[in-house]
Design an enzyme around this catalytic site. Structure first.
Site, PDB file in Angstrom:
ATOM      1  N   HIS A   1     -19.122  10.139   0.759  1.00 39.05           N
ATOM      2  CA  HIS A   1     -19.671   8.582   0.975  1.00 39.05           C
ATOM      3  C   HIS A   1     -20.862   8.498   1.075  1.00 39.05           C
ATOM      4  O   HIS A   1     -21.856   9.640   1.285  1.00 39.05           O
ATOM      5  CB  HIS A   1     -19.079   8.328   2.457  1.00 39.05           C
ATOM      6  CG  HIS A   1     -19.252   7.160   3.027  1.00 39.05           C
ATOM      7  ND1 HIS A   1     -18.835   6.082   2.604  1.00 39.05           N
ATOM      8  CD2 HIS A   1     -20.532   6.805   3.842  1.00 39.05           C
ATOM      9  CE1 HIS A   1     -19.156   4.742   3.220  1.00 39.05           C
ATOM     10  NE2 HIS A   1     -20.228   5.431   3.980  1.00 39.05           N
TER      11      HIS A   1
ATOM     12  N   ILE B   1      -8.127   2.024   0.083  1.00 35.20           N
ATOM     13  CA  ILE B   1      -7.816   2.793   1.448  1.00 35.20           C
ATOM     14  C   ILE B   1      -6.469   3.240   1.304  1.00 35.20           C
ATOM     15  O   ILE B   1      -5.552   2.631   0.746  1.00 35.20           O
ATOM     16  CB  ILE B   1      -7.930   1.569   2.668  1.00 35.20           C
ATOM     17  CG1 ILE B   1      -9.396   1.108   2.706  1.00 35.20           C
ATOM     18  CG2 ILE B   1      -7.533   2.107   3.905  1.00 35.20           C
ATOM     19  CD1 ILE B   1      -9.633  -0.006   3.552  1.00 35.20           C
TER      20      ILE B   1
ATOM     21  N   ARG C   1       0.823  -1.130  -0.073  1.00 36.28           N
ATOM     22  CA  ARG C   1      -0.058   0.084  -0.131  1.00 36.28           C
ATOM     23  C   ARG C   1       0.775   1.317  -0.239  1.00 36.28           C
ATOM     24  O   ARG C   1       0.735   2.091  -0.781  1.00 36.28           O
ATOM     25  CB  ARG C   1      -0.882   0.009   1.077  1.00 36.28           C
ATOM     26  CG  ARG C   1      -2.251  -0.382   1.053  1.00 36.28           C
ATOM     27  CD  ARG C   1      -3.029  -0.123   2.202  1.00 36.28           C
ATOM     28  NE  ARG C   1      -4.029  -1.173   2.286  1.00 36.28           N
ATOM     29  CZ  ARG C   1      -4.918  -1.353   1.500  1.00 36.28           C
ATOM     30  NH1 ARG C   1      -5.298  -0.414   0.750  1.00 36.28           N
ATOM     31  NH2 ARG C   1      -6.119  -2.423   1.846  1.00 36.28           N
TER      32      ARG C   1
HETATM   33  C1  GRF Z   1     -20.839   7.140  -5.289  1.00 36.31           C
HETATM   34  O1  GRF Z   1     -22.145   6.898  -4.454  1.00 36.31           O
HETATM   35  C2  GRF Z   1     -19.870   7.703  -4.049  1.00 36.31           C
HETATM   36  O2  GRF Z   1     -20.788   8.439  -3.096  1.00 36.31           O
HETATM   37  C3  GRF Z   1     -19.114   6.638  -3.691  1.00 36.31           C
HETATM   38  O3  GRF Z   1     -18.870   5.837  -4.729  1.00 36.31           O
HETATM   39  C4  GRF Z   1     -19.933   5.964  -5.717  1.00 36.31           C
HETATM   40  C5  GRF Z   1     -19.016   6.638  -6.923  1.00 36.31           C
HETATM   41  O4  GRF Z   1     -19.755   6.963  -8.138  1.00 36.31           O
HETATM   42  N1  GRF Z   1     -18.050   6.709  -2.764  1.00 36.31           N
HETATM   43  P1  GRF Z   1     -19.256   7.700  -9.318  1.00 36.31           P
HETATM   44  O5  GRF Z   1     -17.794   6.760  -9.779  1.00 36.31           O
HETATM   45  O6  GRF Z   1     -18.864   9.039  -8.783  1.00 36.31           O
HETATM   46  O7  GRF Z   1     -20.174   7.492 -10.399  1.00 36.31           O
END
Ligand code: GRF
Length: 200
Positions: free
Chosen positions: A114, A97, A70
């Protein structure tokens, strides 16, 4: 010199597309000297890369599978990001991560979106977990990134109702529509008040 923003993606990149579109439509460069300088993916086949290229945003791929640890991956990713001397680094569906060293390096200029109302449902499968718990509302959160997964100061939240008959798919789509409104707004708000990062 511009306030450069680097966006990290792993997949469809619809949030990235919403930010790029807002930056161009709302003339961020003319209004407050900000631009999306690069879109970087850890997956070469991320569909979002094509959108970025079509909108004349430089792209790069740093494939995590090519690194033994990582730390080694994050070091390569940092080198690629830092070529753009970013004022802000935006995680948008970036499914890796990050090490504490990475997070520390971008302290104060690293944000994430998120798909839950944090602090509820950190981690994966947020929509199914919200349905399983019988939540009446769901949503998404934009937050600063700290070394602890899906923690950090909350910068904004969008709330949607959970409707009868919802599945994880229908709920995710309803939340995503709100993400596309919220995330560009938060990025704009932050960039307006941030200062340019100097080279070197
Ligand atoms: C979204 O729901 C975001 O909140 C999450 O992953 C998804 C990504 O979608 N972290 P995109 O790649 O922006 O279409």
């Amino acid at each position: 010199m511009n306030k450069n923003t680097v966006i990290l993606i792993s997949g469809s990149g619809s949030n990235m597309a919403a930010i790029v579109t807002a930056s161009q439509k709302d003339r961020w460069r003319e209004r407050f000297g900000a631009q999306v300088s690069a879109v970087i993916s850890n997956k070469a086949d991320a569909p979002g890369l094509a959108f970025a290229q079509k909108h004349h945003i430089p792209t790069a791929v740093v494939d995590h599978k090519g690194f033994a640890s990582r730390e080694a991956f994050d070091a390569a990713l940092m080198a690629e990001i830092d070529r753009h001397t970013p004022t802000l680094v935006v995680l948008a569906g970036f499914m890796r991560i990050l090490t504490p060293g990475f997070v520390q390096h971008y302290a104060g200029r690293l944000i994430n979106i998120h798909p839950s109302l944090l602090p509820a449902f950190a981690g994966l499968h947020t929509h199914q977990r919200a349905l399983d718990m019988g939540c009446k509302f769901a949503g998404a959160t934009v937050h600063r990134v700290t070394a602890e997964l899906d923690h950090g100061e909350i910068l904004d939240q969008a709330v949607v109702p959970v409707l009868p008959g919802d599945t994880a798919t229908t709920l995710a789509a309803r939340v995503l529509t709100q993400e596309h409104i919220m995330y560009p707004r938060v990025v704009e708000r932050l960039l307006r008040h941030m200062t340019v990062v100097k080279e070197g």
